[in-house]
Design a protein around this motif. Structure first.
Motif, PDB file in Angstrom:
ATOM      1  N   ASN A 149      13.549  17.629 -76.658  1.00  0.00           N
ATOM      2  CA  ASN A 149      13.116  16.483 -75.927  1.00  0.00           C
ATOM      3  C   ASN A 149      14.427  15.990 -75.294  1.00  0.00           C
ATOM      4  O   ASN A 149      15.366  16.517 -75.620  1.00  0.00           O
ATOM      5  N   ASN A 151      13.956   3.417 -80.878  1.00  0.00           N
ATOM      6  CA  ASN A 151      13.714   3.732 -82.410  1.00  0.00           C
ATOM      7  C   ASN A 151      14.872   3.383 -83.133  1.00  0.00           C
ATOM      8  O   ASN A 151      14.705   3.615 -84.493  1.00  0.00           O
ATOM      9  N   ASP A 166      15.179  10.589 -80.662  1.00  0.00           N
ATOM     10  CA  ASP A 166      14.132   9.714 -80.410  1.00  0.00           C
ATOM     11  C   ASP A 166      13.015  10.433 -79.502  1.00  0.00           C
ATOM     12  O   ASP A 166      13.076  10.233 -78.332  1.00  0.00           O
ATOM     13  N   SER A 214       9.978   9.617 -78.914  1.00  0.00           N
ATOM     14  CA  SER A 214       9.159   8.811 -78.225  1.00  0.00           C
ATOM     15  C   SER A 214       9.903   8.265 -76.981  1.00  0.00           C
ATOM     16  O   SER A 214       9.239   7.634 -76.193  1.00  0.00           O
ATOM     17  N   ASN A 215      11.038   8.407 -76.800  1.00  0.00           N
ATOM     18  CA  ASN A 215      11.797   7.999 -75.575  1.00  0.00           C
ATOM     19  C   ASN A 215      11.948   8.944 -74.300  1.00  0.00           C
ATOM     20  O   ASN A 215      12.669   9.876 -74.349  1.00  0.00           O
TER      21      ASN A 215
END
Length: 388
Positions: free
Chosen positions: A285, A229, A290, A292-293
Motif C-alpha cells: 500500500n 488509524n 494504514d 485504509s488510507n
C-alpha cells in the motif's frame, strides 16, 4: 550498474516490438526470459513514446514544461542502464547518450553558471558517470558538470541538504561514484555524514524510526503526525528510495569501505520490516502502516522494495528461502496487474510526498510523469534475473 560493453554512439532507428509475456502466478519463480520480455515491452513503449529523449516534458496543470534531465527521467535512466546490464542492446546506450547530449551533460537548476546542490537536480549525474566509465574514450564532457557540482559541495561543511528521504537516492550514490573515479575516500565519508544527518538530525530526532525500521518522508510527518488509524505515516515510495539507495551504495562501494556495515544493516532491517506488510495480492500500500488510507495496488514502491530484497538475496544479506517468494509474488503481480499489452504501466502513484498524492492510483490512469515508475520496474526486473 556494472560495466560491460564498449559504446558506439549510433542511435538505432527502429525499436523492437516484443510480445507481452504470460504472467506467472503467485510465488512461482518467473523465468529470466519472461522477466526480460516484460521489461522490453514496458521500455519499448516508453522509448517509442519519447523517441526524442531531449523533448521537454509538458505539465499542463502547472502550465509549464520540465527539462528532460529532471529527477524523474534521471531515475528512468538508472533503470535503463540496469536493463542494459542484463539485456545488452546497443540501442539502450545510444538512447542514454543522446539524452546526455541533448542536455549538454548539464544539470537542471544550474543558474548563471552556479551548479545546483538540490539532490533532485543531481540525479541525472548517476547515469552521466556510468556512461563515462563505460566509454573507453572517457569523454570529459559527460562528467564535467556533475563532478563540479559535487566538488562544490565538498568544498563546504554543509551536510544538511537531504531534508527529504527521496534525496538520499537521488544524490548519495553519486558520492560513491566520485570516490571510485578519483580514489578519494573523502567522498565516501561525506555521503555517510549527509546520510546520517538525515537519519538522526532532520526533524525532531532524525527521519528514521528504529522502532519500526522505517522512515518518515520529511519533518512534516514526524510525530505527533499520525495516519487516520493512529499509526505513524510511512509513505511507500519514500521508504523505497532509501531501500534503493542502500543497495546502490553497497553495489558501488569497495568491500573494505568502513561505512558498508551501516548500509547493510539498514537494508536488511528495512526489508525485514517490509516483508510482513506485503498485501495478499503481492503489492504494498502507499501507506505502509494504514492500509485504509488510500490503500490499493501501487507499482513504484513495490518495485523499489523488491529491487532491494533481490539485491539482498543475491549478495547473501537476506535468506533466499524467506524472501524469494515475496519477491516473485510482487513481480508476478506487477506483470499481471500493471503491465498493459502495449507496455504502459498502470498503478503508478504520481509525484508527491504522501499517500493522498496523485489519487486515485488505477490501472488506466497515467501519472504526471511516466518515467520514474518504469525506472523502478526495470531495476527490480534486472536484479531478479540474477537470482539463482
Amino acid at each position: 550498474m556494472k560495466l560491460k560493453k564498449i559504446i558506439t554512439p549510433v542511435l538505432c532507428a527502429t525499436l523492437f516490438a516484443t510480445a507481452l509475456p504470460a504472467a506467472e502466478t503467485n510465488e512461482a519463480k518467473p523465468s529470466k526470459k519472461s522477466v526480460i520480455t516484460a521489461m522490453r515491452v514496458a521500455n519499448d513503449y516508453f522509448m517509442n513514446k519519447w523517441s526524442d529523449p531531449g523533448q521537454v516534458i509538458p505539465y499542463p496543470s502547472r502550465k509549464k514544461n520540465y527539462e528532460a534531465n529532471l529527477w524523474t527521467r534521471g531515475y528512468y535512466f538508472e533503470g535503463l542502464m540496469d536493463l542494459y546490464e542484463v539485456d545488452p542492446q546497443q540501442r539502450y546506450l545510444d538512447y542514454a547518450i543522446e539524452w546526455g547530449n541533448k542536455h549538454n551533460w548539464g544539470l537542471r537548476g544550474t543558474k548563471n553558471g552556479v551548479l545546483p546542490r538540490n539532490a533532485d537536480n543531481l540525479c541525472a549525474g548517476q547515469t552521466y558517470i556510468y556512461l563515462y566509465q563505460l566509454d573507453p574514450k572517457k569523454p570529459e564532457k559527460y562528467i564535467t558538470a556533475i563532478r563540479s557540482a559535487i566538488d562544490s559541495m565538498m568544498a563546504t561543511d554543509k551536510i544538511d541538504d537531504w531534508s527529504w528521504i527521496d534525496a538520499v537516492q537521488m544524490a548519495m550514490p553519486i558520492f560513491a561514484q566520485m570516490g571510485n573515479l578519483t580514489g578519494n575516500k573523502a567522498y565516501y565519508d561525506r555521503a555517510y555524514d549527509m546520510y546520517m544527518f538525515t537519519k538522526t538530525k532532520h526533524g525532531d530526532n532524525g527521519l528514521y524510526n528504529p522502532k519500526d525500521s522505517l522512515w518518515w518522508r520529511d519533518a512534516d510527518f514526524d510525530p505527533p503526525y499520525k495516519e487516520p488509524n493512529g499509526e505513524d505515516c510511512y509513505w511507500s515510495r519514500g521508504n523505497g528510495w532509501i531501500v534503493v539507495a542502500m543497495a546502490r551504495m553497497l553495489d558501488l562501494l569497495p568491500e573494505d569501505e568502513k561505512h558498508r556495515k551501516e548500509y547493510e544493516t539498514m537494508l536488511v532491517s528495512m526489508c525485514k520490516a517490509l516483508k510482513p506488510l506485503q498485501r495478499e495480492d503481492g503489492f504494498w500500500n502507499v501507506s505502509l502502516h494504514d492500509p485504509s488510507n488510500y490503500g490499493g495496488k501501487e507499482l513504484s514502491g513495490t518495485a523499489m522494495f523488491i529491487y532491494g530484497m533481490a539485491y539482498g538475496v543475491n549478495h547473501g544479506l537476506l535468506d533466499a528461502a524467506e524472501f524469494s517468494p515475496v519477491i516473485y509474488k510482487a513481480w508476478n503481480a506487477m506483470v499481471k496487474d500493471c503491465l498493459h499489452p502495449n507496455g504502459f504501466l498502470g498503478y503508478v502513484q504520481g509525484t508527491g510526498k504522501e499517500p493522498k498524492e496523485a489519487q486515485p492510483v488505477t490501472y488506466d490512469r497515467e501519472p504526471d510523469f511516466d518515467d520514474f515508475g518504469l525506472g523502478a520496474f526495470l531495476m527490480a526486473g534486472s536484479e531478479i534475473t540474477k537470482m539463482k
